[in-house]
Every structure is written in C-alpha cells, then in structure tokens.
Design a protein around this motif. Structure first.
Motif, PDB file in Angstrom:
ATOM      1  N   GLY A 192       0.813  -1.213   0.000  1.00 32.61           N
ATOM      2  CA  GLY A 192       0.000   0.000   0.000  1.00 32.61           C
ATOM      3  C   GLY A 192       0.843   1.257   0.000  1.00 32.61           C
ATOM      4  N   PHE A 193       1.860   1.301   0.844  1.00 32.53           N
ATOM      5  CA  PHE A 193       2.732   2.480   0.877  1.00 32.53           C
ATOM      6  C   PHE A 193       3.481   2.636  -0.451  1.00 32.53           C
ATOM      7  N   ALA A 194       3.915   1.501  -1.034  1.00 29.94           N
ATOM      8  CA  ALA A 194       4.608   1.559  -2.325  1.00 29.94           C
ATOM      9  C   ALA A 194       3.671   2.050  -3.422  1.00 29.94           C
ATOM     10  N   PHE A 195       2.403   1.670  -3.342  1.00 33.31           N
ATOM     11  CA  PHE A 195       1.434   2.100  -4.360  1.00 33.31           C
ATOM     12  C   PHE A 195       1.237   3.611  -4.312  1.00 33.31           C
ATOM     13  N   VAL A 196       1.175   4.175  -3.113  1.00 30.92           N
ATOM     14  CA  VAL A 196       1.049   5.635  -2.989  1.00 30.92           C
ATOM     15  C   VAL A 196       2.239   6.320  -3.654  1.00 30.92           C
ATOM     16  N   LEU A 197       3.441   5.813  -3.417  1.00 34.16           N
ATOM     17  CA  LEU A 197       4.634   6.378  -4.055  1.00 34.16           C
ATOM     18  C   LEU A 197       4.552   6.254  -5.571  1.00 34.16           C
ATOM     19  N   ALA A 198       4.045   5.130  -6.066  1.00 39.50           N
ATOM     20  CA  ALA A 198       3.936   4.932  -7.511  1.00 39.50           C
ATOM     21  C   ALA A 198       2.973   5.934  -8.138  1.00 39.50           C
ATOM     22  N   VAL A 199       1.871   6.216  -7.441  1.00 32.45           N
ATOM     23  CA  VAL A 199       0.908   7.193  -7.966  1.00 32.45           C
ATOM     24  C   VAL A 199       1.540   8.582  -8.033  1.00 32.45           C
ATOM     25  N   PHE A 200       2.238   8.977  -6.974  1.00 33.97           N
ATOM     26  CA  PHE A 200       2.899  10.285  -6.990  1.00 33.97           C
ATOM     27  C   PHE A 200       3.991  10.337  -8.065  1.00 33.97           C
ATOM     28  N   GLU A 201       4.674   9.214  -8.262  1.00 24.54           N
ATOM     29  CA  GLU A 201       5.695   9.157  -9.312  1.00 24.54           C
ATOM     30  C   GLU A 201       5.065   9.346 -10.685  1.00 24.54           C
ATOM     31  N   ARG A 202       3.918   8.707 -10.894  1.00 22.78           N
ATOM     32  CA  ARG A 202       3.231   8.851 -12.182  1.00 22.78           C
ATOM     33  C   ARG A 202       2.739  10.274 -12.391  1.00 22.78           C
ATOM     34  N   VAL A 203       2.208  10.896 -11.351  1.00 21.42           N
ATOM     35  CA  VAL A 203       1.729  12.274 -11.462  1.00 21.42           C
ATOM     36  C   VAL A 203       2.878  13.208 -11.811  1.00 21.42           C
ATOM     37  N   ALA A 204       4.053  12.985 -11.181  1.00 24.95           N
ATOM     38  CA  ALA A 204       5.209  13.823 -11.466  1.00 24.95           C
ATOM     39  C   ALA A 204       5.635  13.686 -12.925  1.00 24.95           C
ATOM     40  N   LEU A 205       5.622  12.470 -13.446  1.00 26.59           N
ATOM     41  CA  LEU A 205       5.987  12.254 -14.848  1.00 26.59           C
ATOM     42  C   LEU A 205       4.974  12.909 -15.782  1.00 26.59           C
ATOM     43  N   GLN A 206       3.697  12.832 -15.419  1.00 27.24           N
ATOM     44  CA  GLN A 206       2.664  13.457 -16.247  1.00 27.24           C
ATOM     45  C   GLN A 206       2.805  14.972 -16.253  1.00 27.24           C
ATOM     46  N   MET A 207       3.131  15.545 -15.105  1.00 29.18           N
ATOM     47  CA  MET A 207       3.333  16.995 -15.044  1.00 29.18           C
ATOM     48  C   MET A 207       4.554  17.403 -15.868  1.00 29.18           C
ATOM     49  N   GLU A 208       5.595  16.581 -15.819  1.00 28.54           N
ATOM     50  CA  GLU A 208       6.782  16.870 -16.623  1.00 28.54           C
ATOM     51  C   GLU A 208       6.448  16.813 -18.112  1.00 28.54           C
ATOM     52  N   LYS A 209       5.619  15.834 -18.482  1.00 27.10           N
ATOM     53  CA  LYS A 209       5.230  15.721 -19.890  1.00 27.10           C
ATOM     54  C   LYS A 209       4.389  16.912 -20.322  1.00 27.10           C
ATOM     55  N   LEU A 210       3.476  17.356 -19.437  1.00 21.91           N
ATOM     56  CA  LEU A 210       2.654  18.518 -19.764  1.00 21.91           C
ATOM     57  C   LEU A 210       3.502  19.771 -19.980  1.00 21.91           C
TER      58      LEU A 210
END
Length: 404
Positions: free
Chosen positions: A201-219
């Motif tokens: 569960g804790f790793a999943f939260v980190l993965a979601v934040f990691e994905r959001v950061a990559l999406q913001m970088e792409k934007l």
C-alpha cells in the motif's frame, strides 16, 4: 517462542489505519485518481476485516468469520482493481469478480469445518486474489514507475506467506484451534502476510505520486492535444541538433508544416473536428519519422520537424511522402462528412560548416513556408537564400501574417 496474536492484530489495525489516513491526504492533493480511490477503499475493507476478526470476543463467531474474511477478500480485490485502472485503464475481469464471490460463498460453507482446514482454504482464497495483482504489475508495470516493482514484490511475498500458512495449517492442526491462539507458526505467517500487503500500500502511494510527477513533466514539454513536443522544447532540441551537427560535421534540416485552410475546417465542421484533424495529422507525420527525428507543435496548425543528419534531398523525399499521406487522410466530422486537408512545408538546411543559430534557421524555414503558401499550397519549398520573389518578404515588417 510464540507470537501474541491479539497484539499482532492490534498492530495491523493501526498500520492499516495509518495507511488509510495517508491515502486520504493523498486523495485531497490528487483529484480524479480512480486508482488511488480504489486502493483507499481496499484499505478500509482490510481495516474493517481485521476489526471484525478481532471482535469475535464480543460478536458471534460465525459473523466474525464471514465478515472478517469476506472484507479481507474485498480489500485485496479492490487493490487489484486499482492496479487494473492504473496500468490498463480497464475494469476488473469478470472471472476475478466471480472468484471473489466464490471465496465468500466458500467461507460461509466452511463455517462448521475445523479451524485448521478453514484457515488453509481461506488462505488459498487470498492467494488466488493476490496473484492477478502481481501478474499485472509484472506484465504491464515493471518498466513503468519503479515503485510498482515494490508493489509486485511485496504482494508476491504476501502470496507466498499465505501459501506457507495454508500448508502449515493443514499439517499442524494443533496450532490452529483458535484465531487468537498463541502460536509461532500461525503468528509468523499471519504477520508476514499482512505486513507485506501493508507495505504494498505504501509503495502504491509512491507509484501514484511518481506517475503524477511524470505526467506533469510531460505537460511542461508536450502539447496536450496532439502529444507532440511544444514550441519551447522543439526550439531547445533544434539548438541541440545544430550543435551536434557541427561536431559530427553532418547537416541538419528543419521543416515548418502548416495545414492549408485550417480555419475553414473549424468554421465549417466545428472545433471538435478541427482537433480530430490535428491529432490525425500528428499521427500521420509521426508514423513516417525516424526515432532520432524531433516533431513538435509550434502553434495553432503549425508544426516543426528537426531532421538530424539529413540533407535537402533526403528531407524533400520525406516531406513529399508526408504531403501525400496527409492529402490521403481519412477524417470525418461529427456527422460523418469527410474532411479533406492538405499541408504546405517550408524546408531549411543548416550546413555543418555554418554557425547558424536555431532562430535563424527557423526564420529561413518560415520564409520557405511563406513561398509554399503563395505558390499554391499543398507543396514543399526549400529555402535557397534568394532575395527575389516571395523571399524578399524577409524585408516586410515584422509580424506579417502567413496566408492560411
């Protein structure tokens, strides 16, 4: 040596409560993340399931068994649902929902069974629900966010621990006469199983934040409509290509592409159709480029292409292919009417011996595009350095508008 099961149960309850509160904070910061919402519901289900198992001292045992184990099954299912949404943007497969229903029904049927047999079978139910979550991360998420690897590893460890628990319960019935019985085997497998799930569960939260950061970088670097690079990024990539071309003594071609009469498409067919045309155009161009080529949207219906290591003749061959493919594109508006579109291209080539800047090369391609527009559109023009004809427009006032 024994492990005190009530203490373990309390620790797990507090751990899942902490994880659920963390997910609640994350949901406030990250709106419209259905995968995070599913995982949060899974945490609440697991928390409630452990609470029901621990509450058998005050509630009927049959109710504690059915609700406690059923809610744990539901929590694991919600975790798997979150991974399906995150990695495939798809709902749970029907067979997995059927497996959950079968597990709950099996728990009800086994109420009268001996404790050790019920523990073994229910543990295997948990394994069956965990394995698809591990499999989907390994198949579709291993190369994505690194934190997802931790999710797969920890859920895999949970499945292994539960499998060991099932075998141990079946072979050692004396250690499983009661859920709260102090037993090393029961306590250790119980602890390893659900601590691993909590870690996932804790790793999943980190993965979601990691994905959001990559999406913001792409934007920040890409055009949201077409997926192409944006103007500032393509300018930087052009300057980089020119520097590398001078080092490698190879030419660099730069192209400006502009859709002809695009305003009429928006006026006659609507902006939604115009957006569809832009996406189809970007896809058509991208399919004909090399991995080393750079493709971006410079504004409106204008796009830029950087072609490293490409001379004028090679660039023209490519552009003629692109021009023909765009002319043959099959796009329809919202009521099914065909929309025909053509493209004009202006090409400028940087000689490796010339210290030309990106801005100046861009200006040359822009003047070549200007001539393509005035020359009849749906054509490719190459900057020749001449000052006659339409290239004399270089001396026109700044901000002169290129014909559409």
């Amino acid at each position: 040596m024994t492990l005190h099961i009530p203490t373990l149960m309390l620790a797990l309850l507090l751990g899942f409560l902490l994880l659920t509160l963390e997910l609640g904070v994350a949901l406030r910061r990250l709106h419209n993340r259905p995968e995070l919402r599913s995982w949060t519901w899974g945490c609440w289900a697991l928390f409630a399931g452990f609470a029901m198992l621990a509450a058998r001292v005050v509630v009927p045992v049959w109710l504690s068994i059915v609700l406690g184990n059923g809610l744990i099954c539901l929590g694991i299912l919600m975790y798997t649902r979150a991974l399906y949404r995150m990695l495939l943007d798809a709902p749970l497969p029907r067979w997995l929902i059927a497996a959950f229903g079968t597990s709950v029904l099996g728990i009800v049927v086994m109420l009268s069974w001996p404790m050790h047999q019920r523990t073994a079978i229910v543990s295997m139910f948990f394994v069956v629900l965990l394995v698809p979550a591990v499999a989907i991360v390994v198949r579709h998420g291993w190369s994505a966010e690194r934190s997802l690897r931790t999710v797969a590893v920890t859920m895999g460890l949970a499945a292994v621990a539960l499998g060991v628990r099932a075998v141990h319960a079946w072979l050692n019935p004396g250690d499983y006469t009661d859920l709260l019985q102090a037993s090393l085997g029961q306590g250790l497998t119980f602890l390893m199983s659900f601590l691993s799930i909590m870690g996932a569960g804790f790793a999943f939260v980190l993965a979601v934040f990691e994905r959001v950061a990559l999406q913001m970088e792409k934007l920040a670097t890409h055009d949201g409509l077409t997926g192409c690079l944006n103007r500032s990024t393509i300018d930087a990539m052009l300057s980089h290509a020119l520097e590398r071309g001078r080092r490698d003594r190879s030419p660099v071609s730069f192209v400006l592409l502009d859709l002809d009469h695009f305003k009429l498409v928006n006026d006659q067919h609507g902006h939604r159709t115009g957006d569809a045309v832009l996406r189809a155009f970007a896809r058509t161009v991208r399919e004909r480029l090399r991995a080393s080529d750079v493709f971006g949207r410079t504004g409106g219906e204008e796009f830029g292409v950087v072609l490293p290591g490409t001379d004028a003749s090679g660039a023209r061959r490519l552009l003629e292919q692109v021009r023909g493919a765009v002319e043959a594109m099959q796009v329809r508006d919202t009521i099914g009417h065909p929309v025909r579109i053509t493209v004009s291209a202006g090409l400028a080539v940087a000689d490796p011996a010339s210290p030309i800047s990106g801005d100046r090369l861009y200006g040359r391609a822009d003047r070549a595009l200007y001539e393509a527009k005035h020359g009849g559109r749906n054509r490719v023009e190459t900057y020749s350095g001449a000052e006659s004809g339409f290239f004399a427009q270089e001396k026109a006032p700044a901000g002169a508008k290129v014909p559409q």
